[in-house]
Design an enzyme around this catalytic site. Structure first.
Site, PDB file in Angstrom:
ATOM      1  N   VAL A   8      54.411  17.189  62.909  1.00  0.00           N
ATOM      2  CA  VAL A   8      54.176  16.640  61.604  1.00  0.00           C
ATOM      3  C   VAL A   8      53.617  15.235  61.647  1.00  0.00           C
ATOM      4  O   VAL A   8      54.131  14.406  62.564  1.00  0.00           O
ATOM      5  CB  VAL A   8      55.275  16.754  60.532  1.00  0.00           C
ATOM      6  CG1 VAL A   8      56.358  16.022  60.908  1.00  0.00           C
ATOM      7  CG2 VAL A   8      54.698  16.268  58.931  1.00  0.00           C
ATOM      8  N   SER A   9      52.290  14.921  61.341  1.00  0.00           N
ATOM      9  CA  SER A   9      51.932  13.660  61.314  1.00  0.00           C
ATOM     10  C   SER A   9      52.622  12.742  60.534  1.00  0.00           C
ATOM     11  O   SER A   9      53.538  12.921  59.475  1.00  0.00           O
ATOM     12  CB  SER A   9      50.291  13.318  60.693  1.00  0.00           C
ATOM     13  OG  SER A   9      49.667  14.125  61.561  1.00  0.00           O
ATOM     14  N   LYS A  10      53.048  11.523  60.961  1.00  0.00           N
ATOM     15  CA  LYS A  10      53.921  10.684  60.161  1.00  0.00           C
ATOM     16  C   LYS A  10      53.857  10.324  58.684  1.00  0.00           C
ATOM     17  O   LYS A  10      54.641  10.111  58.077  1.00  0.00           O
ATOM     18  CB  LYS A  10      53.923   9.234  60.902  1.00  0.00           C
ATOM     19  CG  LYS A  10      54.382   9.127  62.259  1.00  0.00           C
ATOM     20  CD  LYS A  10      54.564   7.671  63.082  1.00  0.00           C
ATOM     21  CE  LYS A  10      54.906   7.909  64.581  1.00  0.00           C
ATOM     22  NZ  LYS A  10      54.975   6.580  65.013  1.00  0.00           N
ATOM     23  N   ASP A  12      52.680  12.687  56.690  1.00  0.00           N
ATOM     24  CA  ASP A  12      52.237  13.937  55.910  1.00  0.00           C
ATOM     25  C   ASP A  12      53.638  14.281  55.158  1.00  0.00           C
ATOM     26  O   ASP A  12      53.715  15.105  54.212  1.00  0.00           O
ATOM     27  CB  ASP A  12      52.343  15.003  57.027  1.00  0.00           C
ATOM     28  CG  ASP A  12      50.884  15.334  57.601  1.00  0.00           C
ATOM     29  OD1 ASP A  12      50.804  15.891  58.438  1.00  0.00           O
ATOM     30  OD2 ASP A  12      50.115  14.337  57.053  1.00  0.00           O
TER      31      ASP A  12
END
Length: 210
Positions: A8-10, A12
């Site tokens: 997961v992107s930071k 998101d």
């Protein structure tokens, strides 16, 4: 053995990570065999992925939620999965555009082959554009004499050329009219930007917006 990986992107939030976890568990992956990262897709430092790749053995199947959770780019993804096939490791995608990919089946291997063909096509296009850009630079007299300054156009050509593993760094530097040391000061070996390169590109983008 099924082994899962999720990212997961930071920015998101946590819900996307929960969604991936639920999907992997539902697919039969044990929670203790799921590796994870919180980083952007193009970020090189992904300890979870490194540990995941180390854990994979012949006969295992790597399960991910979507294709974009795994690779930094199409080429990176193709290289990873090609390595899995050679090591007799399965690879399965649960959702999204790659949901048909399951290299443990003949149909899945065929679909992955299409992806590999597209990656090769992309590589050839980048190579052609790079050669055209270098030829144009030479036509404008950018060879010999004083070394060229690393501006945004030069960095873009360097990124494209370095992303192609068939190219040699010293040859790229020579064609761009820079030193190999300068090349590696701005661009990594895989074509991604180093901090100095990011500053030049950010400055160029800022000027374009003004």
């Amino acid at each position: 053995m099924l082994i899962g990986y999720m990212r997961v992107s930071k920015g998101d939030g946590s819900q996307l990570l929960d969604l991936q976890m639920d999907a992997l568990i539902q697919a039969g992956v044990a929670p203790e065999r799921i590796y994870q990262d919180q980083a952007s897709g193009r970020h090189d430092d992904r300890p979870g992925l490194k540990e995941c790749l180390k854990a994979l053995r012949e006969g295992d199947v790597l399960v991910i939620w979507k294709l974009d959770r795994l690779g930094r780019s199409l080429r990176h993804l193709i290289n990873l999965v090609d390595g899995f096939i050679k090591q007799k490791i399965g690879f399965k995608v649960l959702a999204g555009q790659g949901a048909q990919i399951d290299v443990t089946t003949p149909n899945g291997k065929m679909i992955f082959g299409i992806f590999a063909t597209l990656a090769e096509f992309e590589r050839e296009l980048i190579s052609e554009r790079t050669k055209a850009g270098l030829a144009s630079a030479r036509a404008r007299g950018r060879k010999g004499g004083r070394r060229r300054k690393m501006d945004a156009p030069t960095i873009k050509m360097a990124m494209a050329a370095m992303a192609d593993q068939k190219n040699q760094a010293h040859e790229i530097a020579k064609r761009l009219g820079i030193t190999t040391t300068s090349l590696y000061s701005y661009v990594n070996g895989d074509g991604s930007l180093k901090e100095a390169g990011k500053k030049v590109m950010d400055a160029a983008n800022s000027n374009d917006r003004e």
